[in-house]
Design a protein around this motif. Structure first.
Motif, PDB file in Angstrom:
ATOM      1  N   SER A   1      44.975  36.333  51.674  1.00  0.00           N
ATOM      2  CA  SER A   1      45.254  37.766  51.671  1.00  0.00           C
ATOM      3  C   SER A   1      44.766  38.559  50.716  1.00  0.00           C
ATOM      4  N   ARG A   2      44.950  38.271  49.443  1.00  0.00           N
ATOM      5  CA  ARG A   2      44.246  39.085  48.344  1.00  0.00           C
ATOM      6  C   ARG A   2      43.417  38.037  47.493  1.00  0.00           C
ATOM      7  N   ARG A   3      42.462  38.875  46.994  1.00  0.00           N
ATOM      8  CA  ARG A   3      41.473  38.096  46.101  1.00  0.00           C
ATOM      9  C   ARG A   3      42.138  37.831  44.637  1.00  0.00           C
ATOM     10  N   ILE A   4      41.609  36.841  44.114  1.00  0.00           N
ATOM     11  CA  ILE A   4      42.011  36.370  42.625  1.00  0.00           C
ATOM     12  C   ILE A   4      41.225  37.533  41.679  1.00  0.00           C
ATOM     13  N   THR A   5      42.187  38.143  40.838  1.00  0.00           N
ATOM     14  CA  THR A   5      41.745  39.165  39.905  1.00  0.00           C
ATOM     15  C   THR A   5      41.624  38.630  38.411  1.00  0.00           C
ATOM     16  N   ILE A   6      41.119  39.224  37.494  1.00  0.00           N
ATOM     17  CA  ILE A   6      41.131  39.197  36.284  1.00  0.00           C
ATOM     18  C   ILE A   6      42.417  38.625  35.598  1.00  0.00           C
ATOM     19  N   ASP A   7      43.129  39.643  36.168  1.00  0.00           N
ATOM     20  CA  ASP A   7      44.600  39.496  35.770  1.00  0.00           C
ATOM     21  C   ASP A   7      45.406  38.348  36.022  1.00  0.00           C
ATOM     22  N   ASP A   8      44.910  37.913  37.377  1.00  0.00           N
ATOM     23  CA  ASP A   8      45.512  36.597  37.636  1.00  0.00           C
ATOM     24  C   ASP A   8      45.207  35.616  36.727  1.00  0.00           C
ATOM     25  N   VAL A   9      43.921  35.402  36.340  1.00  0.00           N
ATOM     26  CA  VAL A   9      43.423  34.431  35.534  1.00  0.00           C
ATOM     27  C   VAL A   9      44.142  34.648  34.083  1.00  0.00           C
ATOM     28  N   ALA A  10      44.085  35.774  33.496  1.00  0.00           N
ATOM     29  CA  ALA A  10      44.587  35.888  32.251  1.00  0.00           C
ATOM     30  C   ALA A  10      46.135  35.537  32.356  1.00  0.00           C
ATOM     31  N   ARG A  11      46.935  35.918  33.220  1.00  0.00           N
ATOM     32  CA  ARG A  11      48.214  35.269  33.184  1.00  0.00           C
ATOM     33  C   ARG A  11      48.468  33.778  33.176  1.00  0.00           C
ATOM     34  N   SER A  12      47.548  33.097  34.086  1.00  0.00           N
ATOM     35  CA  SER A  12      47.700  31.669  34.198  1.00  0.00           C
ATOM     36  C   SER A  12      47.267  31.214  32.980  1.00  0.00           C
ATOM     37  N   ALA A  13      46.196  31.618  32.315  1.00  0.00           N
ATOM     38  CA  ALA A  13      45.835  30.902  31.079  1.00  0.00           C
ATOM     39  C   ALA A  13      46.250  31.290  30.033  1.00  0.00           C
ATOM     40  N   GLY A  14      47.371  32.444  30.097  1.00  0.00           N
ATOM     41  CA  GLY A  14      47.986  32.883  28.961  1.00  0.00           C
ATOM     42  C   GLY A  14      47.250  33.498  27.997  1.00  0.00           C
TER      43      GLY A  14
ATOM     44  N   VAL B   1      40.464  27.373  33.922  1.00  0.00           N
ATOM     45  CA  VAL B   1      41.404  28.043  34.663  1.00  0.00           C
ATOM     46  C   VAL B   1      40.797  28.913  35.869  1.00  0.00           C
ATOM     47  N   ALA B   2      39.701  29.719  35.336  1.00  0.00           N
ATOM     48  CA  ALA B   2      39.023  30.509  36.179  1.00  0.00           C
ATOM     49  C   ALA B   2      38.333  29.637  37.296  1.00  0.00           C
ATOM     50  N   GLN B   3      37.776  28.760  36.865  1.00  0.00           N
ATOM     51  CA  GLN B   3      37.065  27.951  38.058  1.00  0.00           C
ATOM     52  C   GLN B   3      38.068  27.207  38.931  1.00  0.00           C
ATOM     53  N   SER B   4      39.257  26.686  38.294  1.00  0.00           N
ATOM     54  CA  SER B   4      40.072  26.090  39.091  1.00  0.00           C
ATOM     55  C   SER B   4      40.775  27.031  40.086  1.00  0.00           C
ATOM     56  N   MET B   5      41.066  28.374  39.682  1.00  0.00           N
ATOM     57  CA  MET B   5      41.755  29.240  40.677  1.00  0.00           C
ATOM     58  C   MET B   5      40.793  29.849  41.643  1.00  0.00           C
ATOM     59  N   GLY B   6      39.503  29.854  41.432  1.00  0.00           N
ATOM     60  CA  GLY B   6      38.253  30.159  42.354  1.00  0.00           C
ATOM     61  C   GLY B   6      37.975  31.592  41.869  1.00  0.00           C
ATOM     62  N   TYR B   7      38.221  32.005  40.848  1.00  0.00           N
ATOM     63  CA  TYR B   7      37.948  33.385  40.428  1.00  0.00           C
ATOM     64  C   TYR B   7      36.511  33.795  40.636  1.00  0.00           C
ATOM     65  N   ARG B   8      36.216  34.914  41.170  1.00  0.00           N
ATOM     66  CA  ARG B   8      34.912  35.372  41.212  1.00  0.00           C
ATOM     67  C   ARG B   8      35.088  37.060  40.989  1.00  0.00           C
ATOM     68  N   PRO B   9      34.382  37.425  39.801  1.00  0.00           N
ATOM     69  CA  PRO B   9      34.568  38.944  39.418  1.00  0.00           C
ATOM     70  C   PRO B   9      34.092  39.813  40.566  1.00  0.00           C
ATOM     71  N   SER B  10      34.932  40.869  40.709  1.00  0.00           N
ATOM     72  CA  SER B  10      34.441  41.704  41.802  1.00  0.00           C
ATOM     73  C   SER B  10      32.966  42.435  41.452  1.00  0.00           C
ATOM     74  N   ARG B  11      32.198  42.596  42.219  1.00  0.00           N
ATOM     75  CA  ARG B  11      31.037  43.175  41.931  1.00  0.00           C
ATOM     76  C   ARG B  11      31.153  44.803  41.930  1.00  0.00           C
ATOM     77  N   PHE B  12      32.270  45.290  42.885  1.00  0.00           N
ATOM     78  CA  PHE B  12      32.573  46.702  42.691  1.00  0.00           C
ATOM     79  C   PHE B  12      33.093  46.966  41.714  1.00  0.00           C
ATOM     80  N   ALA B  13      34.044  46.303  41.064  1.00  0.00           N
ATOM     81  CA  ALA B  13      34.688  46.669  39.970  1.00  0.00           C
ATOM     82  C   ALA B  13      33.714  46.850  38.756  1.00  0.00           C
ATOM     83  N   ARG B  14      32.733  45.816  38.600  1.00  0.00           N
ATOM     84  CA  ARG B  14      31.639  45.771  37.728  1.00  0.00           C
ATOM     85  C   ARG B  14      30.779  46.911  37.823  1.00  0.00           C
TER      86      ARG B  14
END
Lengths: 334, 334
Positions: free
Chosen positions: A7-20, A47-60
């Motif tokens: 439903s929603r893509r993983i964001t950098i904030d998700d990873v940040a939260r999850s990694a503390g 953590v990023a890898q396990s969550m399947g995080y991929r930076p948004s090329r649009f945001a970049r």
DNA sequence: AACGTTCCCGTGAGCGCTCACGGAGCACTG
DNA sequence: CAGTGCTCCGTGAGCGCTCACGGGAACGTT
């Protein structure tokens, strides 16, 4: 570890939260920035890898300058003319650090508008083989850097790459006349609109023939579909109508080769009974039997030149035109 | 109207300010939304055009879902094997509304890592012909949907498209044995690493030959550069070493054709003195003289299947493998 | 005259990311 | 012990755009 929530893509904030840690630390880890503890980086990356995080090329792309994407519109990759152009474009784009998005119209005029619309919305600059004036206007109006290739009816406001077929046709006809030919047929590409206008290979052929004293007229031109089979079918027409041609010029190598093969199949000796000449100078033309005489065009150079023009427009330069000089390569077919 | 200020791009706010309306109104004009007075739209559009405004595709991608870009990594567009694959990929991607960015490694192993890095950062999914394990791992780790084609050493964690050359080689060797050949040479592509491993055309050829009772060993394999000239040079080796081959199998059609031409130039009659067989089934192979017997692969299907696999991964499906069955087309060269 | 409707337009918020800054913690100096 | 430097990390702001909402004007309706 469940599958990604679609439903929603993983964001950098998700990873940040999850990694503390904070966003910024994740960013540092992902982008190999120095201001980070190696241990932290490792942990965050895991953590990023396990969550399947991929930076948004649009945001970049929003923040930085983003990657320049060059749109390349061709008729059909299967037509061996285009790979060489693509090769030149890819190489020249790569030198500038650009990405190339390739679009194919499938040689269908009615698809051109749709392709043009996509291009306008999704690339930064465009190099195109297009024929439909509407599609061309669409891209022109978008204001993006634009180079139109191989179109005799290019509007003055857009840059272009042109092949000097005027000179080329003089070479071809001159060569044939020298060999004693007086009755030459051209197999024209019937897919191109306004074929009777000035500037087309069609009219330039007739012009060159007239210049050299041949009584050429429209009856010397036969329409052909742009393919091997199209050339073959057109050759049937030529033979069946008893035109008595001693030389055949194809709109391109594909048509010429198709015609030549059909002629041989029907017992015509090449080049004794009938000579064959193509246009474009495909690698292919060297390999067929007999090797085809052809008006060779440096298609890779055409692609490179187009990129150069696009680049010039990006730095504010105006429109221009590149002219490529073809060269007649005489082989056993004539 | 001065040339664009190249320091900063024109934004929607610039246009809004200059036209005396709000951002949103500009957005409505540009995107053909209904809630706007036709007169206002016209005026805004004019201002936008005159200022050279072009919406940022990055900003657009931020809010909406954005356009999916599929990366396609090939070795070299000039190698006639690839255009057909590209054609299949383009068609299948277009059906899904995707854009295709084409990258070429130029058949240079050392460039693969650089290309892989670009791909990882700038596309949403990837279909690639890659050989370097490092480059492959780079893309795999990025977590993007990934299909690796025509690589016998594909890691189990990545999807792939494979051509069943085991069956293919049995067809080829079987055909040659049936024709009475007992001494067959293979011209292998020396550009591919680990050529001795299981699964390569090289080893599958030797396996098929052994199965059919031929005393085949490594001496039956000659290295060749992957090009017409490479095939020609390898043929020189075969002839000069006096191997006494009555049949030559090329790693692909390009090599086979190059070899066949060189052989004929040196007085070898084809197929009486020596038969030639290629792999891939290029259009080209039909047109050379004599027409080449070849193990035909549906390359367009390969491309389409790859896109289908990528699409499957996007919806959360796991990795898989597509196998394409080649088909031997016998022509005059054998 | 009060109300609902329609048409047109503007205002906040937020998409996901990086840059510029600031601040905490530690070690090392004078 | 204050001062200085370094390493590591977090906080605001803003990139350019669209979506959701709200509001004013002009019209028609009861």
């Amino acid at each position: 570890m469940p599958a990604n929530d679609r439903s929603r893509r993983i964001t950098i904030d998700d990873v940040a939260r999850s990694a503390g840690v904070s966003r910024q630390t994740v960013s540092r880890a992902v982008n190999d920035k120095p201001e980070i503890d190696p241990a932290t980086r490792q942990r965050v990356l895991l953590v990023a890898q396990s969550m399947g995080y991929r930076p948004s090329r649009f945001a970049r792309g929003m923040v930085g300058p983003g990657l320049t994407t060059l749109g390349l519109v061709i008729a059909d990759v299967l037509n061996p003319f285009f790979p060489e152009v693509v090769s030149g474009v890819l190489a020249a784009a790569d030198e500038r650090g650009w990405q190339v998005a390739v679009y194919s119209t499938g040689s269908a005029l009615e698809r051109e508008t749709a392709v043009a619309e996509t291009v306008v919305n999704h690339v930064d600059a465009c190099i195109a083989f297009l024929l439909d004036p509407g599609a061309i206007e669409l891209i022109r109006r978008s204001g993006m850097p634009f180079v139109l290739l191989d179109n005799e009816h290019r509007p003055p406001a857009v840059s272009g790459g042109r092949i000097d077929f005027a000179g080329g046709m003089r070479q071809v006809v001159g060569h044939l006349v020298e060999r004693g030919h007086r009755r030459i047929v051209m197999l024209d590409d019937r897919g191109r609109p306004d074929a009777g206008d000035r500037g087309t290979r069609h009219s330039l052929f007739l012009g060159a023939a007239a210049e050299l004293g041949l009584p050429a007229d429209e009856s010397w031109v036969f329409p052909a579909a742009n393919s091997l089979d199209g050339g073959a079918a057109a050759m049937d027409d030529v033979l069946d109508t008893g035109f008595g041609a001693t030389a055949v010029l194809g709109y391109n190598d594909l048509i010429a080769i198709g015609a030549m093969r059909r002629a041989r199949d029907r017992g015509v000796r090449v080049p004794e009974d009938c000579a064959f000449v193509g246009c474009d100078g495909l690698t292919l033309s060297r390999l067929v039997d007999p090797p085809l005489t052809t008006l060779t065009v440096d298609k890779e150079l055409l692609g490179r030149a187009a990129v150069r023009q696009v680049a010039a427009q990006m730095t504010g330069a105006g429109t221009g035109e590149t002219v490529i000089e073809p060269r007649l390569v005489v082989r056993a077919s004539s």
